[in-house]
Design a protein around this motif. Structure first.
Motif, PDB file in Angstrom:
ATOM      1  N   ALA A  16       0.836  -1.206   0.000  1.00 28.12           N
ATOM      2  CA  ALA A  16       0.000   0.000   0.000  1.00 28.12           C
ATOM      3  C   ALA A  16       0.868   1.252   0.000  1.00 28.12           C
ATOM      4  O   ALA A  16       0.591   2.227  -0.715  1.00 28.12           O
ATOM      5  N   ARG A  17       1.933   1.235   0.777  1.00 27.86           N
ATOM      6  CA  ARG A  17       2.820   2.406   0.830  1.00 27.86           C
ATOM      7  C   ARG A  17       3.551   2.605  -0.483  1.00 27.86           C
ATOM      8  O   ARG A  17       3.745   3.741  -0.938  1.00 27.86           O
ATOM      9  N   GLU A  18       3.976   1.507  -1.122  1.00 29.02           N
ATOM     10  CA  GLU A  18       4.642   1.614  -2.423  1.00 29.02           C
ATOM     11  C   GLU A  18       3.717   2.244  -3.464  1.00 29.02           C
ATOM     12  O   GLU A  18       4.136   3.094  -4.259  1.00 29.02           O
ATOM     13  N   LEU A  19       2.450   1.822  -3.464  1.00 27.43           N
ATOM     14  CA  LEU A  19       1.483   2.402  -4.395  1.00 27.43           C
ATOM     15  C   LEU A  19       1.247   3.878  -4.082  1.00 27.43           C
ATOM     16  O   LEU A  19       1.204   4.714  -4.992  1.00 27.43           O
ATOM     17  N   ALA A  20       1.067   4.199  -2.805  1.00 22.13           N
ATOM     18  CA  ALA A  20       0.789   5.583  -2.414  1.00 22.13           C
ATOM     19  C   ALA A  20       1.934   6.510  -2.796  1.00 22.13           C
ATOM     20  O   ALA A  20       1.704   7.656  -3.203  1.00 22.13           O
ATOM     21  N   ARG A  21       3.163   6.022  -2.689  1.00 20.24           N
ATOM     22  CA  ARG A  21       4.313   6.856  -3.048  1.00 20.24           C
ATOM     23  C   ARG A  21       4.280   7.236  -4.521  1.00 20.24           C
ATOM     24  O   ARG A  21       4.643   8.356  -4.895  1.00 20.24           O
ATOM     25  N   GLY A  22       3.820   6.314  -5.378  1.00 18.31           N
ATOM     26  CA  GLY A  22       3.714   6.608  -6.803  1.00 18.31           C
ATOM     27  C   GLY A  22       2.466   7.375  -7.181  1.00 18.31           C
ATOM     28  O   GLY A  22       2.307   7.793  -8.329  1.00 18.31           O
ATOM     29  N   LEU A  23       1.570   7.561  -6.201  1.00 19.18           N
ATOM     30  CA  LEU A  23       0.296   8.250  -6.465  1.00 19.18           C
ATOM     31  C   LEU A  23       0.223   9.603  -5.774  1.00 19.18           C
ATOM     32  O   LEU A  23      -0.871  10.152  -5.582  1.00 19.18           O
ATOM     33  N   ARG A  24       1.371  10.172  -5.435  1.00 21.74           N
ATOM     34  CA  ARG A  24       1.391  11.413  -4.668  1.00 21.74           C
ATOM     35  C   ARG A  24       0.584  12.520  -5.338  1.00 21.74           C
ATOM     36  O   ARG A  24      -0.024  13.360  -4.663  1.00 21.74           O
ATOM     37  N   GLU A  25       0.560  12.558  -6.674  1.00 20.30           N
ATOM     38  CA  GLU A  25      -0.168  13.607  -7.390  1.00 20.30           C
ATOM     39  C   GLU A  25      -1.674  13.377  -7.391  1.00 20.30           C
ATOM     40  O   GLU A  25      -2.443  14.273  -7.761  1.00 20.30           O
ATOM     41  N   HIS A  26      -2.109  12.182  -6.972  1.00 18.42           N
ATOM     42  CA  HIS A  26      -3.523  11.821  -7.066  1.00 18.42           C
ATOM     43  C   HIS A  26      -4.185  11.611  -5.705  1.00 18.42           C
ATOM     44  O   HIS A  26      -5.385  11.342  -5.650  1.00 18.42           O
ATOM     45  N   ILE A  27      -3.408  11.731  -4.638  1.00 20.56           N
ATOM     46  CA  ILE A  27      -3.966  11.642  -3.293  1.00 20.56           C
ATOM     47  C   ILE A  27      -3.553  12.890  -2.525  1.00 20.56           C
ATOM     48  O   ILE A  27      -2.627  13.604  -2.932  1.00 20.56           O
ATOM     49  N   SER A  28      -4.226  13.172  -1.448  1.00 20.90           N
ATOM     50  CA  SER A  28      -3.901  14.381  -0.692  1.00 20.90           C
ATOM     51  C   SER A  28      -2.628  14.184   0.127  1.00 20.90           C
ATOM     52  O   SER A  28      -2.203  13.056   0.403  1.00 20.90           O
ATOM     53  N   ARG A  29      -2.040  15.299   0.529  1.00 26.18           N
ATOM     54  CA  ARG A  29      -0.841  15.243   1.359  1.00 26.18           C
ATOM     55  C   ARG A  29      -1.137  14.554   2.685  1.00 26.18           C
ATOM     56  O   ARG A  29      -0.320  13.787   3.203  1.00 26.18           O
ATOM     57  N   GLU A  30      -2.332  14.819   3.241  1.00 25.44           N
ATOM     58  CA  GLU A  30      -2.710  14.216   4.524  1.00 25.44           C
ATOM     59  C   GLU A  30      -2.773  12.693   4.428  1.00 25.44           C
ATOM     60  O   GLU A  30      -2.322  11.984   5.336  1.00 25.44           O
ATOM     61  N   VAL A  31      -3.330  12.189   3.326  1.00 20.77           N
ATOM     62  CA  VAL A  31      -3.416  10.743   3.137  1.00 20.77           C
ATOM     63  C   VAL A  31      -2.020  10.139   3.016  1.00 20.77           C
ATOM     64  O   VAL A  31      -1.707   9.124   3.659  1.00 20.77           O
ATOM     65  N   TRP A  32      -1.171  10.755   2.197  1.00 16.13           N
ATOM     66  CA  TRP A  32       0.189  10.235   2.026  1.00 16.13           C
ATOM     67  C   TRP A  32       0.954  10.242   3.349  1.00 16.13           C
ATOM     68  O   TRP A  32       1.615   9.247   3.690  1.00 16.13           O
ATOM     69  N   GLU A  33       0.860  11.305   4.103  1.00 15.20           N
ATOM     70  CA  GLU A  33       1.613  11.400   5.354  1.00 15.20           C
ATOM     71  C   GLU A  33       1.147  10.345   6.354  1.00 15.20           C
ATOM     72  O   GLU A  33       1.962   9.767   7.080  1.00 15.20           O
ATOM     73  N   GLU A  34      -0.150  10.079   6.393  1.00 15.08           N
ATOM     74  CA  GLU A  34      -0.657   9.079   7.329  1.00 15.08           C
ATOM     75  C   GLU A  34      -0.255   7.665   6.907  1.00 15.08           C
ATOM     76  O   GLU A  34       0.066   6.817   7.749  1.00 15.08           O
ATOM     77  N   ILE A  35      -0.277   7.396   5.587  1.00 16.25           N
ATOM     78  CA  ILE A  35       0.172   6.088   5.095  1.00 16.25           C
ATOM     79  C   ILE A  35       1.654   5.904   5.390  1.00 16.25           C
ATOM     80  O   ILE A  35       2.083   4.834   5.849  1.00 16.25           O
ATOM     81  N   ASN A  36       2.433   6.949   5.166  1.00 16.44           N
ATOM     82  CA  ASN A  36       3.873   6.858   5.416  1.00 16.44           C
ATOM     83  C   ASN A  36       4.158   6.703   6.909  1.00 16.44           C
ATOM     84  O   ASN A  36       5.058   5.946   7.300  1.00 16.44           O
ATOM     85  N   ALA A  37       3.387   7.384   7.748  1.00 13.74           N
ATOM     86  CA  ALA A  37       3.558   7.254   9.199  1.00 13.74           C
ATOM     87  C   ALA A  37       3.240   5.831   9.657  1.00 13.74           C
ATOM     88  O   ALA A  37       3.932   5.280  10.527  1.00 13.74           O
ATOM     89  N   LEU A  38       2.225   5.217   9.064  1.00 15.85           N
ATOM     90  CA  LEU A  38       1.890   3.830   9.396  1.00 15.85           C
ATOM     91  C   LEU A  38       3.013   2.891   8.969  1.00 15.85           C
ATOM     92  O   LEU A  38       3.373   1.958   9.695  1.00 15.85           O
ATOM     93  N   TYR A  39       3.578   3.149   7.791  1.00 20.84           N
ATOM     94  CA  TYR A  39       4.695   2.337   7.308  1.00 20.84           C
ATOM     95  C   TYR A  39       5.892   2.451   8.258  1.00 20.84           C
ATOM     96  O   TYR A  39       6.543   1.452   8.587  1.00 20.84           O
ATOM     97  N   LEU A  40       6.195   3.665   8.717  1.00 15.12           N
ATOM     98  CA  LEU A  40       7.319   3.865   9.629  1.00 15.12           C
ATOM     99  C   LEU A  40       7.044   3.206  10.984  1.00 15.12           C
ATOM    100  O   LEU A  40       7.949   2.657  11.618  1.00 15.12           O
ATOM    101  N   TYR A  41       5.796   3.256  11.428  1.00 15.77           N
ATOM    102  CA  TYR A  41       5.397   2.568  12.661  1.00 15.77           C
ATOM    103  C   TYR A  41       5.659   1.071  12.538  1.00 15.77           C
ATOM    104  O   TYR A  41       6.152   0.427  13.476  1.00 15.77           O
TER     105      TYR A  41
END
Length: 325
Positions: A87-112
């Motif tokens: 999910a994080r790999e997909l979100a990283r490639g979709l940065r232009e199509h999702i909001s910054r808030e969504v990306w940051e929360e997905i990335n925070a979950l990945y880091l967790y």
């Protein structure tokens, strides 16, 4: 929208919904094991259709437990950890199509997740509870911070298709794998298992609010299959899938959307034409098997006919003419 982007948003929806489901079911499984003193993790592995892979993996990793395989093992592509990584790999490639808030929360979950270097059995409940809370936050953020455009509709299609599949597997795991025999049917342990099913589907509160005072397997199954009000029931998910698919494919040529559209429409009509008595007579397990196969067929039609369809001869000619101009 590019087919590749639409497909990635579709799968981002599927992976996030899958992660939330696995985290919730694993948390409930852990609690049920503590309450009943019985280990039934094998049923949860079967719910994710990973039973054979577990036994194959066990040959190389004899100390592997069902719970580690389901939650943390990267050898299991359906594990909670592997699902969140994709999910994080997909979100990283979709940065232009999702909001910054969504990306940051997905990335925070990945880091967790990355902070946990190894699997710790005693940490299951806290880890799954936190993962469930974070994935629910992401799904809520997506719905409230992303444009309601074609991409959002594909995301919701993936989410509801995955939810329908997971709910059907929760029902089938109880009916086909954990089903008690003889005098146990309707007994205390049977009712305890059905309560676990309600908890696994986040349906316990909904069940009580319907006015039910005791746990009855037939009423539980009716709620999870036919309810038009409960957002995790099969009927609700298929209806939502139909709605979002229609909105996502408004500009898609009819010949490309026809296969999936037909499959979704017929599935919606078939569920609406049945009732619980008919389902019991025909066989609940057989119905669930057919339901899951039809979801697979719908997913295949979406992938082959829409996401990865070859351009038509006319489209190629128009593209060539445009390039020459």
């Amino acid at each position: 929208m590019l087919s590749r982007v639409a497909e990635n948003l579709f799968w981002l929806g599927r992976y996030l919904e899958r992660a939330e489901n696995i985290a919730r079911m694993a948390r409930v499984e852990h609690e049920v094991s503590l309450e009943s003193g019985q280990e039934i993790w094998h049923s949860l592995v079967s719910t994710t259709a990973s039973n054979q892979l577990f036994w194959d993996t066990l040959a190389d990793s004899p100390d592997l437990t069902h719970s580690e395989f389901l939650i943390y093992s990267m050898q299991n592509p359906a594990s909670l950890r592997a699902t969140l990584v994709r999910a994080r790999e997909l979100a990283r490639g979709l940065r232009e199509h999702i909001s910054r808030e969504v990306w940051e929360e997905i990335n925070a979950l990945y880091l967790y997740l990355a902070l946990r270097k190894e699997y710790i059995a005693s940490d299951i409940q806290q880890f799954c509870t936190e993962t469930q809370r974070r994935t629910q936050t992401i799904l809520g953020l997506y719905d409230n911070t992303v444009l309601r455009d074609e991409g959002r509709e594909w995301f919701r299609c993936g989410m509801y298709l995955e939810r329908a599949d997971m709910t059907s597997r929760i029902i089938d795991a109880k009916y086909h794998i954990l089903l008690p025999r003889g005098d146990s049917v309707g007994g205390p342990f049977d009712r305890f298992q059905w309560m676990a099913v309600l908890r696994s589907a986040s349906a316990r509160e909904a069940y009580w609010r319907m006015g039910n005072s005791e746990v009855d397997g037939i009423i539980v199954a009716q709620l999870l299959v036919f309810s038009q009000e409960f957002p995790r029931s099969l009927a609700f998910c298929v209806q939502a899938l139909q709605r979002h698919f229609h909105q996502a494919t408004g500009q898609t040529p009819k010949r490309r959307r026809a296969g999936a559209e037909r499959g979704i429409t017929l599935l919606h009509l078939d569920i609406g034409a049945r009732d619980m008595d008919q389902l019991i007579d025909e066989g609940l397990h057989e119905f669930i098997d057919d339901f899951q196969q039809r979801l697979i067929d719908i997913d295949r039609s979406i992938t082959d006919d829409i996401f990865r369809a070859e351009p038509s001869h006319g489209q190629l000619q128009r593209t060539a003419a445009s390039d020459r101009g």
